[in-house]
Design a protein around this motif. Sequence first.
Motif, PDB file in Angstrom:
ATOM      1  N   SER A  14       3.315   9.166   0.517  1.00  0.00           N
ATOM      2  CA  SER A  14       3.707   7.800   0.849  1.00  0.00           C
ATOM      3  C   SER A  14       2.822   6.728   0.237  1.00  0.00           C
ATOM      4  O   SER A  14       3.327   5.700  -0.207  1.00  0.00           O
ATOM      5  N   ASP A  15       1.522   6.946   0.227  1.00  0.00           N
ATOM      6  CA  ASP A  15       0.598   5.881  -0.160  1.00  0.00           C
ATOM      7  C   ASP A  15       0.504   5.720  -1.665  1.00  0.00           C
ATOM      8  O   ASP A  15       0.607   6.685  -2.426  1.00  0.00           O
ATOM      9  N   GLY A  58       0.803  -1.221   0.000  1.00  0.00           N
ATOM     10  CA  GLY A  58       0.000   0.000   0.000  1.00  0.00           C
ATOM     11  C   GLY A  58       0.829   1.261   0.000  1.00  0.00           C
ATOM     12  O   GLY A  58       0.284   2.363   0.107  1.00  0.00           O
ATOM     13  N   LEU A  59       2.163   1.117  -0.121  1.00  0.00           N
ATOM     14  CA  LEU A  59       3.063   2.265  -0.059  1.00  0.00           C
ATOM     15  C   LEU A  59       3.700   2.529  -1.419  1.00  0.00           C
ATOM     16  O   LEU A  59       4.246   1.614  -2.038  1.00  0.00           O
ATOM     17  N   SER A  79       0.115  11.005   3.427  1.00  0.00           N
ATOM     18  CA  SER A  79      -0.505   9.972   2.592  1.00  0.00           C
ATOM     19  C   SER A  79      -0.266  10.237   1.111  1.00  0.00           C
ATOM     20  O   SER A  79      -0.004   9.310   0.336  1.00  0.00           O
TER      21      SER A  79
END
Length: 291
Positions: free
Chosen positions: A250-251, A35-36, A247
Amino acid sequence: MSLVINHNLMAMNASRNLQESYGNLGVSTRRLSSGLRVGTAADDAAGLAIRELMRADIKSLNQGIRNANDAISMIQTADGALGVIDEKLIRMKELATQAATGTYNSDQRLIIDSEYQAMASEITRIANATDFNGIHLLNGNVSGDHSGAGVRSTGKVKVHFGTGNDSAEDYYYIAIGTSTASALGVGLAAGNSISTQALAQESLDKLQNAIISKDKIRANLGALQNRLENTITNLSIQAENVQASESRISDVDVATEMTEFTRNQILTQSAVAMLSQANGMPRMAMQLIGG
């Protein structure tokens, strides 16, 4: 391109493309499974550095919210004890009013005074006994200047809720006045009695001042609680927005990355097929040699 035996250039080219596509497929798989978007420094060196700073701030902000909530609980503990002291002061004023009238004799006033002094002693006991997590709140221990130099902090309670150490933004102090009977000016510890009519009349003024002093402490605590509640609201908004920024760095965007995954999967499959074909190309030379 020449038809040679020693070097299969087409196979080498296909192999290089396969390694690249397969490597990209591995990156997409890692991103989708974790998820990153930024899993290692190689993914986005600058983004990783910014993200880690943001993560540290987010953790600090969330801990600051917990710190502020703990401070509210401490204030409520002190305010609850002061509420009990309030009832004692009201009863003492009632007793002083009773002793101030001329329809009681000296023996009866001594009896009234005994209850009056018992109320004063209870006020002092409550003030000395009220603590939060080992911090005594009403005996004057948290009314002096703050010092955190020792193993145990002294003076005002320093509530830290920000990500740095700037007093204008990251912390402030909670000071609570002394609420013992002597500090409030009532009871024998303050030289106060209602054993005579004159002393009882004098006590009425002292009790009025004591109630006002106690109310000032409670009002200050109420204002601090409201301030802390507003601080928590602000910290929550700040943490939410920093989390949103972290987010975005990073996401992984699942839709975009899934498109890349499918593309890399097709390229990998195509490269495998072409490498298989390229590995068979040198056999064509054998047909010429055999011919």
